[in-house]
Design an enzyme around this catalytic site. Structure first.
Site, PDB file in Angstrom:
ATOM      1  N   GLY A  49     -14.282   5.628   7.882  1.00 50.90           N
ATOM      2  CA  GLY A  49     -14.586   5.603   6.374  1.00 50.90           C
ATOM      3  C   GLY A  49     -15.668   6.251   5.930  1.00 50.90           C
ATOM      4  O   GLY A  49     -15.285   6.930   4.820  1.00 50.90           O
ATOM      5  N   ASP A  71     -18.675  -5.168   3.038  1.00 49.32           N
ATOM      6  CA  ASP A  71     -17.487  -6.033   2.796  1.00 49.32           C
ATOM      7  C   ASP A  71     -18.081  -7.356   3.230  1.00 49.32           C
ATOM      8  O   ASP A  71     -18.926  -7.759   2.652  1.00 49.32           O
ATOM      9  CB  ASP A  71     -16.075  -5.649   3.553  1.00 49.32           C
ATOM     10  CG  ASP A  71     -14.920  -6.186   2.673  1.00 49.32           C
ATOM     11  OD1 ASP A  71     -14.920  -7.230   2.608  1.00 49.32           O
ATOM     12  OD2 ASP A  71     -14.032  -5.286   2.426  1.00 49.32           O
ATOM     13  N   PHE A  88      -8.372  -4.448  -3.184  1.00 48.99           N
ATOM     14  CA  PHE A  88      -8.254  -3.531  -1.971  1.00 48.99           C
ATOM     15  C   PHE A  88      -8.432  -1.938  -2.375  1.00 48.99           C
ATOM     16  O   PHE A  88      -7.950  -1.579  -3.622  1.00 48.99           O
ATOM     17  CB  PHE A  88      -6.826  -3.665  -1.576  1.00 48.99           C
ATOM     18  CG  PHE A  88      -6.730  -3.192   0.010  1.00 48.99           C
ATOM     19  CD1 PHE A  88      -6.521  -4.168   0.835  1.00 48.99           C
ATOM     20  CD2 PHE A  88      -6.835  -2.043   0.471  1.00 48.99           C
ATOM     21  CE1 PHE A  88      -6.475  -4.040   2.216  1.00 48.99           C
ATOM     22  CE2 PHE A  88      -7.057  -1.552   1.696  1.00 48.99           C
ATOM     23  CZ  PHE A  88      -6.825  -2.722   2.737  1.00 48.99           C
TER      24      PHE A  88
END
Ligand code: PRP
Length: 190
Positions: free
Chosen positions: A43, A107, A156
């Site tokens: 990511g 997160d 999301f």
């Protein structure tokens, strides 16, 4: 805009401006020092490559990448980190280095918390965390980034390196994925 994206949260221009500011902040803190900027794959690949180019010339920046997926086989899973594997991936020692770990998203924080603890055991000169996105509402571990570009809600998020089922990483902006796309997938699995 991609048809699967509900709305754009941060445009290419907004990201560029914020990454430039973050690069300036890091450059001011590490002026004249050697740093090891560690991007967490996959990511953070886009963020890391933009961030390193946003650093001033008087910061000597070495880069490295490590793999740490939340799911599947990796050097980091279930709250444990294999530092021998991490050092192999980096190709260098961590001891005595000024380390900055670059992540796309904080997160639950479990990934970065695990990585941070693993790195600290290797006695770096310093260790800081730099994230593109901070999703505070999802936090489970007690971890706060030292540098961050944007806050995001508990939605999301895709684009600029972030995926859903390995898609959308290439989008140049950060957007919210349409709910029906992942809700259908969850229903199918059930
Ligand atoms: C994502 C992201 C972080 C991690 C954050 O990686 O890149 O590494 O999850 O989640 P946490 O704070 O809840 O631990 P992912 O496992 O999706 O792999 P990827 O980077 O290859 O997309």
């Amino acid at each position: 805009m991609h048809e699967d994206v509900e709305r754009i949260l941060y445009s290419e221009e907004e990201i560029r401006a914020k990454v430039a500011l973050t690069g300036k902040a890091i450059s001011a803190d590490y002026k004249g020092k050697d740093i090891l900027l560690v991007g967490v794959l996959k990511g953070a690949v886009v963020f890391t490559s933009d961030l390193m180019r946003a650093l001033d010339n008087d910061v000597n920046c070495e880069i490295g990448f490590i793999t740490a997926r939340s799911y599947g086989k990796s050097a980091v899973s279930g709250g444990k980190v294999d530092m021998d594997d991490i050092k192999r991936q980096l190709g260098c020692e961590i001891k005595g280095r000024h380390i900055i770990i670059a992540e796309d998203i904080l997160d639950s924080g479990l990934t970065l918390d695990t990585i941070k603890k693993g790195f600290l055991k290797e006695s770096p000169a310093s260790l800081k965390i730099c994230v593109l996105l901070d999703k505070k509402a999802a936090r489970k571990a007690d971890i706060t980034p030292d540098y961050k570009c944007f806050d995001v809600e508990n939605e999301f998020i895709v684009g600029y390196g972030l995926d859903y089922a390995e898609r959308y990483r290439c989008l140049p902006y950060i957007g919210v994925l349409k709910k029906e796309l992942y809700e259908n997938a969850i229903n199918t699995i059930k």
